[in-house]
Design a protein around this motif. Structure first.
Motif, PDB file in Angstrom:
ATOM      1  N   ALA A  36       7.132 112.648 -39.374  1.00 46.22           N
ATOM      2  CA  ALA A  36       5.780 112.513 -39.931  1.00 46.22           C
ATOM      3  C   ALA A  36       5.260 113.862 -40.418  1.00 46.22           C
ATOM      4  N   ASN A  37       5.555 114.915 -39.687  1.00 49.20           N
ATOM      5  CA  ASN A  37       5.149 116.262 -40.118  1.00 49.20           C
ATOM      6  C   ASN A  37       5.825 116.639 -41.433  1.00 49.20           C
ATOM      7  N   GLN A  38       7.118 116.330 -41.543  1.00 48.07           N
ATOM      8  CA  GLN A  38       7.825 116.630 -42.790  1.00 48.07           C
ATOM      9  C   GLN A  38       7.201 115.880 -43.968  1.00 48.07           C
ATOM     10  N   ALA A  39       6.880 114.616 -43.757  1.00 48.87           N
ATOM     11  CA  ALA A  39       6.266 113.823 -44.825  1.00 48.87           C
ATOM     12  C   ALA A  39       4.889 114.356 -45.177  1.00 48.87           C
ATOM     13  N   ALA A  40       4.141 114.828 -44.175  1.00 49.51           N
ATOM     14  CA  ALA A  40       2.818 115.411 -44.440  1.00 49.51           C
ATOM     15  C   ALA A  40       2.946 116.643 -45.330  1.00 49.51           C
ATOM     16  N   HIS A  41       3.897 117.531 -45.001  1.00 46.02           N
ATOM     17  CA  HIS A  41       4.142 118.703 -45.847  1.00 46.02           C
ATOM     18  C   HIS A  41       4.570 118.262 -47.250  1.00 46.02           C
ATOM     19  N   LEU A  67       4.958 107.459 -42.749  1.00 51.50           N
ATOM     20  CA  LEU A  67       4.043 107.811 -43.830  1.00 51.50           C
ATOM     21  C   LEU A  67       2.586 107.641 -43.409  1.00 51.50           C
ATOM     22  N   PHE A  68       2.314 106.634 -42.615  1.00 48.71           N
ATOM     23  CA  PHE A  68       0.965 106.440 -42.073  1.00 48.71           C
ATOM     24  C   PHE A  68       0.556 107.638 -41.218  1.00 48.71           C
ATOM     25  N   LEU A  69       1.451 108.051 -40.314  1.00 46.30           N
ATOM     26  CA  LEU A  69       1.151 109.194 -39.451  1.00 46.30           C
ATOM     27  C   LEU A  69       1.074 110.498 -40.234  1.00 46.30           C
ATOM     28  N   ALA A  70       1.784 110.556 -41.361  1.00 48.12           N
ATOM     29  CA  ALA A  70       1.715 111.748 -42.216  1.00 48.12           C
ATOM     30  C   ALA A  70       0.394 111.804 -42.970  1.00 48.12           C
ATOM     31  N   ALA A  71       0.020 110.699 -43.614  1.00 49.09           N
ATOM     32  CA  ALA A  71      -1.205 110.663 -44.412  1.00 49.09           C
ATOM     33  C   ALA A  71      -2.433 110.978 -43.569  1.00 49.09           C
ATOM     34  N   LEU A  72      -2.442 110.463 -42.343  1.00 50.89           N
ATOM     35  CA  LEU A  72      -3.605 110.663 -41.485  1.00 50.89           C
ATOM     36  C   LEU A  72      -3.766 112.106 -41.017  1.00 50.89           C
ATOM     37  N   GLN A  73      -2.739 112.934 -41.228  1.00 48.25           N
ATOM     38  CA  GLN A  73      -2.857 114.344 -40.838  1.00 48.25           C
ATOM     39  C   GLN A  73      -3.425 115.217 -41.945  1.00 48.25           C
ATOM     40  N   VAL A  74      -3.339 114.771 -43.194  1.00 49.43           N
ATOM     41  CA  VAL A  74      -3.677 115.657 -44.323  1.00 49.43           C
ATOM     42  C   VAL A  74      -4.765 115.072 -45.212  1.00 49.43           C
ATOM     43  N   GLY A  75      -5.607 114.201 -44.648  1.00 53.27           N
ATOM     44  CA  GLY A  75      -6.759 113.701 -45.392  1.00 53.27           C
ATOM     45  C   GLY A  75      -6.429 112.753 -46.519  1.00 53.27           C
ATOM     46  N   VAL A  76      -5.249 112.147 -46.476  1.00 53.79           N
ATOM     47  CA  VAL A  76      -4.824 111.243 -47.552  1.00 53.79           C
ATOM     48  C   VAL A  76      -5.151 109.799 -47.173  1.00 53.79           C
ATOM     49  N   ARG A  77      -5.602 109.025 -48.153  1.00 52.88           N
ATOM     50  CA  ARG A  77      -5.805 107.589 -47.947  1.00 52.88           C
ATOM     51  C   ARG A  77      -4.486 106.877 -48.241  1.00 52.88           C
TER      52      ARG A  77
END
Length: 515
Positions: A36-41, A67-77
């Motif tokens: 999830a961190n990799q996807a957030a980056h 992807l859900f856990l990634a989006a929720l870390q970086v302000g993405v809907r």
């Protein structure tokens, strides 16, 4: 804030089992967090920032969760799209949501290609789980990125699209809170708490419906953030549900009444074969539950059966099994901090025992994306409605009658199809049923029933007569269907909602063509 939230918990206990995917693969919290961190980056590297949208056309699986856990870390809907839609419908959501990245599964390859092409979606922002022509491998979205947490974390959100029973679907868009994702996850824990579901208490959540539904994703996300193991199903099957409950010691799930009906349709010896004693909270909502079906589920699963009434836009009410047995048919009383009101068509608030449109207080303000008029039209005094009809009793318990758009007016009498459907579904030759009004020259409308028969039973004039004769012993004459048609399968969404317009519209079109 406290110490909840998936990301905090995963860092503190990376070896904990967080997810069992539909193929039975087990994923620790640490592994899930790293990906999830990799996807957030990767999302940030692609240019997505706070308030931007990621659209996904994915089945239940580890990719959607990451992807859900990634989006929720970086302000993405993140907008999960119903994978039963066709290309132009998906293209509309891609455009309307202003998505800046699109991830699709190879299972839906042609729909994804058609949608992306029609929407003129940038090739560099198309990604595929599996292989889709013209789409980049999903591994390129973050695969070479660090596994550490992104800097300046700020909470994102899911932006689901309503089913669009009247006109185009609309995204339910809420303002993003300027707080970290773990803190927001902790605040969202209020919903499971309403049912007595506590954090890190040995719970195992079973996800039985598609994650593109608001409640399904919310319950699954909450489970991860409460430190519970999540078991994902891809395609729902009744007996497999019982198998998974026994195998993983499942304690809770979010289900819909159609799934209850299918479980009850299993032979008694099949149901008795599986140990379901681990169950603690089997929550249902999203569609009316026929009283006889609910009573049988309570007989089987006891006081684990709990119900709520809410919507993508907010809510709502809750009721326990014990309360329901005292007030059969109720969907409960308002949960803490919520209020329910009944209004008539002129906007006057109604008292107990009077049927009108159900309005609920807003938990957090929202707007239908790009449709200020629709947003304003469903509001009265800070309350919103999804168009359901109902009434409150003297103690504030809500009883739903039907969707306003489904109500039948025959000879000046208001008739509620849900009540009739609740009776007909208990007939042994009825596996599923829809009731609605069709044109009648004298009465305005007459009652039509469309029935899906169980395996081994064929619809026929004899079966129709049997059902109607039986119904006459269960309901007043003015509620009786005048005729029954038979279909192979009723059109339902996976969350149990009946797409009644698909059945009803041809009857009205035929009438219009004869004018």
């Amino acid at each position: 804030m406290g110490d909840l939230g998936f990301w905090r918990l995963a860092e503190a206990d990376p070896d904990r089992l967080a997810l069992v995917d539909p193929e039975g693969g087990e994923h620790t919290a640490g592994d899930l967090l790293a990906r999830a961190n990799q996807a957030a980056h990767g999302l940030r590297a692609l240019g997505l920032g706070t308030g931007d949208t990621l659209a996904v056309l994915l089945p239940n699986g580890v990719e959607l969760i990451e992807l859900f856990l990634a989006a929720l870390q970086v302000g993405v809907r993140i907008t999960p799209i119903n994978f039963h839609l066709v290309g132009p419908e998906v293209a509309y959501i891609l455009t309307d949501s202003e998505a800046k990245a699109f991830v699709a599964h190879e299972r839906f390859a042609q729909v994804a290609i058609d949608a992306a092409d029609e929407a003129g979606f940038p090739v560099e922002a198309r990604f595929a789980a599996g292989s889709i022509d013209g789409f980049r491998p999903l591994a390129e979205l973050g695969g070479d990125q660090p596994t550490t947490a992104p800097e300046d974390r700020t909470t994102g959100a899911a932006m689901h699209y309503t089913s669009g029973t009247t006109g185009r679907p609309k995204g339910v868009r809420r303002d993003l809170a300027p707080i970290g994702p773990d803190d927001m996850a902790e605040l969202m824990g209020y919903l499971p708490n309403l049912f007595g579901i506590a954090p890190r208490d040995g719970h195992v959540h079973l996800t039985v419906s598609p994650l593109y539904h608001t409640a399904v994703l919310m319950w699954t996300g909450n489970a991860l953030s409460l430190g519970h193991t999540v078991v994902l199903m891809d395609k729902w099957r009744a007996e497999e549900t019982l198998q998974l409950i026994e195998r993983h010691g499942v304690t809770y799930s979010h289900m819909v009444p159609t799934q209850f009906v299918r479980l009850l349709d299993l032979p008694e010896e099949t149901r008795a074969r599986y140990d379901v004693s681990s169950l603690r909270n089997m929550v249902h909502g999203a569609a009316p539950c026929p009283p006889e079906v609910k009573r049988r589920m309570i007989d089987w699963w006891g006081d684990t059966i709990q119900e709520y009434y809410a919507a993508t836009e907010g809510g709502g009410t809750v009721i326990t099994a014990a309360e329901w047995l005292e007030r059969p048919g109720s969907v409960g009383s308002p949960w803490p901090g919520s209020e329910v009101r009944i209004y008539d068509d002129e906007g006057n608030q109604l008292g107990p025992g009077q049927v009108g449109t159900v309005y609920m207080s807003l938990m957090a303000d929202f707007e239908y994306k790009g449709d200020r008029q629709k947003t304003d039209d469903n509001r009265i005094d800070g309350f919103f409605t999804v168009g359901d009809l109902g009434e409150l009793d003297d103690d504030g318990y809500l009883y739903l009658r039907d969707r306003k758009s489904d109500m039948i007016i025959s000879g000046g009498v208001n008739i509620y199809p849900a009540e009739i459907e609740g009776e007909l579904i208990t007939h042994p030759k009825v596996a599923d049923v829809a009731v609605f009004g069709i044109p009648h020259a004298d009465w305005g409308e007459e009652i039509k029933a469309v029935v899906e028969t169980p395996e081994g039973v064929e619809g026929s004039p004899e079966v129709e007569a049997e059902i109607l004769e039986w119904a006459a012993t269960r309901m007043a004459r003015f509620k009786l269907p005048r005729s029954v048609d038979f279909v192979e399968t009723l059109p339902r969404e996976p969350n149990g909602k009946l797409m009644k317009r698909r059945l009803r519209d041809p009857y009205w079109a035929d009438a219009d063509s004869q004018i």
